[in-house]
Scaffold this active site. Sequence first.
Site, PDB file in Angstrom:
ATOM      1  CE  LYS A 111      -1.726   1.720   3.979  1.00 51.65           C
ATOM      2  NZ  LYS A 111      -1.518   3.148   4.247  1.00 51.65           N
ATOM      3  CG  ASN A 112       2.335   2.843   3.524  1.00 52.60           C
ATOM      4  OD1 ASN A 112       1.171   3.179   3.268  1.00 52.60           O
ATOM      5  ND2 ASN A 112       2.769   2.705   4.761  1.00 52.60           N
ATOM      6  NE  ARG A 115       0.027  12.485   7.635  1.00 50.38           N
ATOM      7  CZ  ARG A 115      -0.335  13.653   8.160  1.00 50.38           C
ATOM      8  NH1 ARG A 115      -1.594  13.914   8.403  1.00 50.38           N
ATOM      9  NH2 ARG A 115       0.553  14.556   8.433  1.00 50.38           N
ATOM     10  CB  CYS A 158      -3.793   6.361  11.559  1.00 46.97           C
ATOM     11  SG  CYS A 158      -4.351   4.991  10.539  1.00 46.97           S
ATOM     12  NE  ARG A 163       0.436  10.714  10.810  1.00 54.11           N
ATOM     13  CZ  ARG A 163       0.012   9.694  10.053  1.00 54.11           C
ATOM     14  NH1 ARG A 163      -1.217   9.242  10.178  1.00 54.11           N
ATOM     15  NH2 ARG A 163       0.819   9.134   9.175  1.00 54.11           N
ATOM     16  N   PRO A 164       2.563  16.880  12.075  1.00 57.64           N
ATOM     17  CG  PRO A 164       4.159  17.971  13.372  1.00 57.64           C
ATOM     18  CD  PRO A 164       3.459  16.668  13.207  1.00 57.64           C
ATOM     19  CB  ILE A 165       2.978  18.708   6.621  1.00 57.45           C
ATOM     20  CG1 ILE A 165       2.196  20.032   6.617  1.00 57.45           C
ATOM     21  CG2 ILE A 165       2.023  17.532   6.709  1.00 57.45           C
ATOM     22  CD1 ILE A 165       1.443  20.259   5.298  1.00 57.45           C
ATOM     23  CG  ASP A 166       7.783  20.412  10.701  1.00 59.45           C
ATOM     24  OD1 ASP A 166       7.002  19.469  10.932  1.00 59.45           O
ATOM     25  OD2 ASP A 166       8.971  20.399  11.049  1.00 59.45           O
ATOM     26  CG  ASP A 222       2.987   1.554   9.614  1.00 61.29           C
ATOM     27  OD1 ASP A 222       2.772   2.397  10.505  1.00 61.29           O
ATOM     28  OD2 ASP A 222       2.949   1.828   8.395  1.00 61.29           O
ATOM     29  NE  ARG A 268      -6.875   4.509   5.808  1.00 59.70           N
ATOM     30  CZ  ARG A 268      -5.926   5.044   6.561  1.00 59.70           C
ATOM     31  NH1 ARG A 268      -6.130   5.272   7.822  1.00 59.70           N
ATOM     32  NH2 ARG A 268      -4.765   5.389   6.040  1.00 59.70           N
TER      33      ARG A 268
HETATM   34  C1  UD1 Z   1       4.367   6.993   6.509  1.00 58.11           C
HETATM   35  C2  UD1 Z   1       3.375   5.853   6.382  1.00 58.11           C
HETATM   36  C3  UD1 Z   1       2.953   5.339   7.756  1.00 58.11           C
HETATM   37  C4  UD1 Z   1       4.171   4.989   8.582  1.00 58.11           C
HETATM   38  C5  UD1 Z   1       5.193   6.130   8.576  1.00 58.11           C
HETATM   39  C6  UD1 Z   1       6.500   5.749   9.262  1.00 58.11           C
HETATM   40  C7  UD1 Z   1       2.195   6.280   4.332  1.00 58.11           C
HETATM   41  C8  UD1 Z   1       0.947   6.735   3.668  1.00 58.11           C
HETATM   42  N1  UD1 Z   1       2.208   6.338   5.655  1.00 58.11           N
HETATM   43  O1  UD1 Z   1       3.680   8.049   7.204  1.00 58.11           O
HETATM   44  O2  UD1 Z   1       2.151   4.175   7.564  1.00 58.11           O
HETATM   45  O3  UD1 Z   1       3.761   4.753   9.916  1.00 58.11           O
HETATM   46  O4  UD1 Z   1       5.504   6.537   7.237  1.00 58.11           O
HETATM   47  O5  UD1 Z   1       7.063   4.628   8.660  1.00 58.11           O
HETATM   48  O6  UD1 Z   1       3.139   5.840   3.691  1.00 58.11           O
HETATM   49  N2  UD1 Z   1       6.839  14.500  11.043  1.00 58.11           N
HETATM   50  C9  UD1 Z   1       6.925  15.837  11.394  1.00 58.11           C
HETATM   51  N3  UD1 Z   1       6.952  16.773  10.386  1.00 58.11           N
HETATM   52  C10 UD1 Z   1       6.901  16.432   9.069  1.00 58.11           C
HETATM   53  C11 UD1 Z   1       6.816  15.072   8.717  1.00 58.11           C
HETATM   54  C12 UD1 Z   1       6.780  14.120   9.716  1.00 58.11           C
HETATM   55  O7  UD1 Z   1       6.990  16.184  12.579  1.00 58.11           O
HETATM   56  O8  UD1 Z   1       6.927  17.332   8.229  1.00 58.11           O
HETATM   57  C13 UD1 Z   1       6.850  13.475  12.095  1.00 58.11           C
HETATM   58  C14 UD1 Z   1       5.569  12.642  12.127  1.00 58.11           C
HETATM   59  O9  UD1 Z   1       4.560  13.258  12.892  1.00 58.11           O
HETATM   60  C15 UD1 Z   1       6.064  11.352  12.743  1.00 58.11           C
HETATM   61  C16 UD1 Z   1       7.481  11.232  12.171  1.00 58.11           C
HETATM   62  O10 UD1 Z   1       7.878  12.538  11.796  1.00 58.11           O
HETATM   63  O11 UD1 Z   1       6.152  11.484  14.139  1.00 58.11           O
HETATM   64  C17 UD1 Z   1       7.632  10.316  10.968  1.00 58.11           C
HETATM   65  O12 UD1 Z   1       6.666  10.667   9.991  1.00 58.11           O
HETATM   66  P1  UD1 Z   1       6.789  10.200   8.469  1.00 58.11           P
HETATM   67  O13 UD1 Z   1       7.950   9.268   8.352  1.00 58.11           O
HETATM   68  O14 UD1 Z   1       6.760  11.390   7.611  1.00 58.11           O
HETATM   69  O15 UD1 Z   1       5.449   9.346   8.287  1.00 58.11           O
HETATM   70  P2  UD1 Z   1       4.296   9.519   7.213  1.00 58.11           P
HETATM   71  O16 UD1 Z   1       4.885   9.792   5.881  1.00 58.11           O
HETATM   72  O17 UD1 Z   1       3.239  10.420   7.734  1.00 58.11           O
END
Ligand code: UD1
Length: 421
Positions: free
Chosen positions: A22-23, A93, A117, A122-125, A306, A398
Amino acid sequence: MDKIVVKGGASLHGSVEISGMKNAALPIIYACALVEDKCIIENVPDVRDVALSLNILKEMGATVTSVGKNAVEIDCTELRCGTSRPELVRKIRASYYLLGSEFGRFGRSTVAYPGGCDFGGRPIDQHVKGFEYLGAKVNVDCDMVEIESEHGPVGANIFFDFVTVGATINVMLAAVLAEGTTVIENAAREPHIVDLANFLNTCGARISGAGTDVIKIKGVNNLHGCTYAIIPDMIEAGTYMIAAAATGGCVRLTNVIPKHLECVSSKIEETGAIVDEYDDSVVVTGKDTVRKANVKTRPYPGFPTDMQPQMATLLCLADGVSCVTEGVYEKRFRYVAELQKMGAAINVDGRSAVIEGGKPLHGASVEAVDLRAGVAMIIAGLCAEGTTEISQIHLIERGYDDVVGKLKSLGADIEKVSYPD
Ligand code: UD1
């Protein structure tokens, strides 16, 4: 309302084929938005997040055609930038990969803030930082994310503050058609990052270093269509491995890449089960007793977050006290309250859960509080005495392709049941 009903007691035996990941499928589907041509994607898992993502692209003007079992043709030639429907985008997501793709192809993007989830904030900074380094002005409010740039993305050196899968993928998507070269340092190394790079390179991109923490992307003028098969899902595979170990069964998993499973395999072996690896399959043989173990989740190649709820469930059966520490998300223990309803003895303190193994599990009505938590409830149900009813199973659907059918074929007493609302 649909539920999954599991009667405990059967150990799993037989062979199960693992679906595409999926991912990996999700970023590759959104990467098709960069290609003004037809792409045929094979080994696509039949899961809700994939169907929803294909729908998002369709509504934006893409032509999406099924071309056989688990294969889809995606043509994004006529894609209209900024037309994704917020109600759909907010359901998952991975829809935030549209930001990278739209910015890469059109030099701008408007997409609703993504869902997914609930594991705490879950910031996107880091995504925003990446886009800004590539020359964009980014505006984020609680509902929408807007990216603007006068001349489209321009290559840059980006060092992420920490390892993030999502931001690594988004910058890769934004950079393939950029002017000049982009270097991502402290990049995520997950197999799906490599899969995305392989797909894009097959379309004519010039990406090197995927799978290491430095990824280099030389911008190209355009991408062409291709046929590409998604890698097997290591999280789905790990889930069936734990189900086999937890029920003391013996299961062969086919269509896997054993290398991707190493960390999970070695942790499962620490609990006493045996894992035999072959070229593209593994066999897990469970034992009568489960040994305690400590686990800490980390980015790849560490133990995957996961797989954390499934492993915690296995450790509920162990002969002593285990500790599970969450190293990726701030909150990923909401499922513990559900396991406690089944008799598990677990104490959560911040990012750690201490599990006193060996307390007998009994059937109960529980909720799938998120995707992986949901399959952990199924594993608990398989090991419990009596019947377990799991609600909110749309969250399981999902990310798991035919979980009920696959477990049934291994001998589980499991049904999907529809109740009137
Ligand atoms: C992806 C996967 C999810 C998996 C995760 C970690 C998908 C759709 N989802 O989620 O299943 O659990 O990888 O293997 O593929 N963070 C920030 N700022 C940012 C980006 C991330 O603070 O800009 C934090 C997140 O809140 C989290 C950590 O960094 O605590 C890791 O997040 P990230 O690796 O980006 O996970 P996702 O891409 O959201």
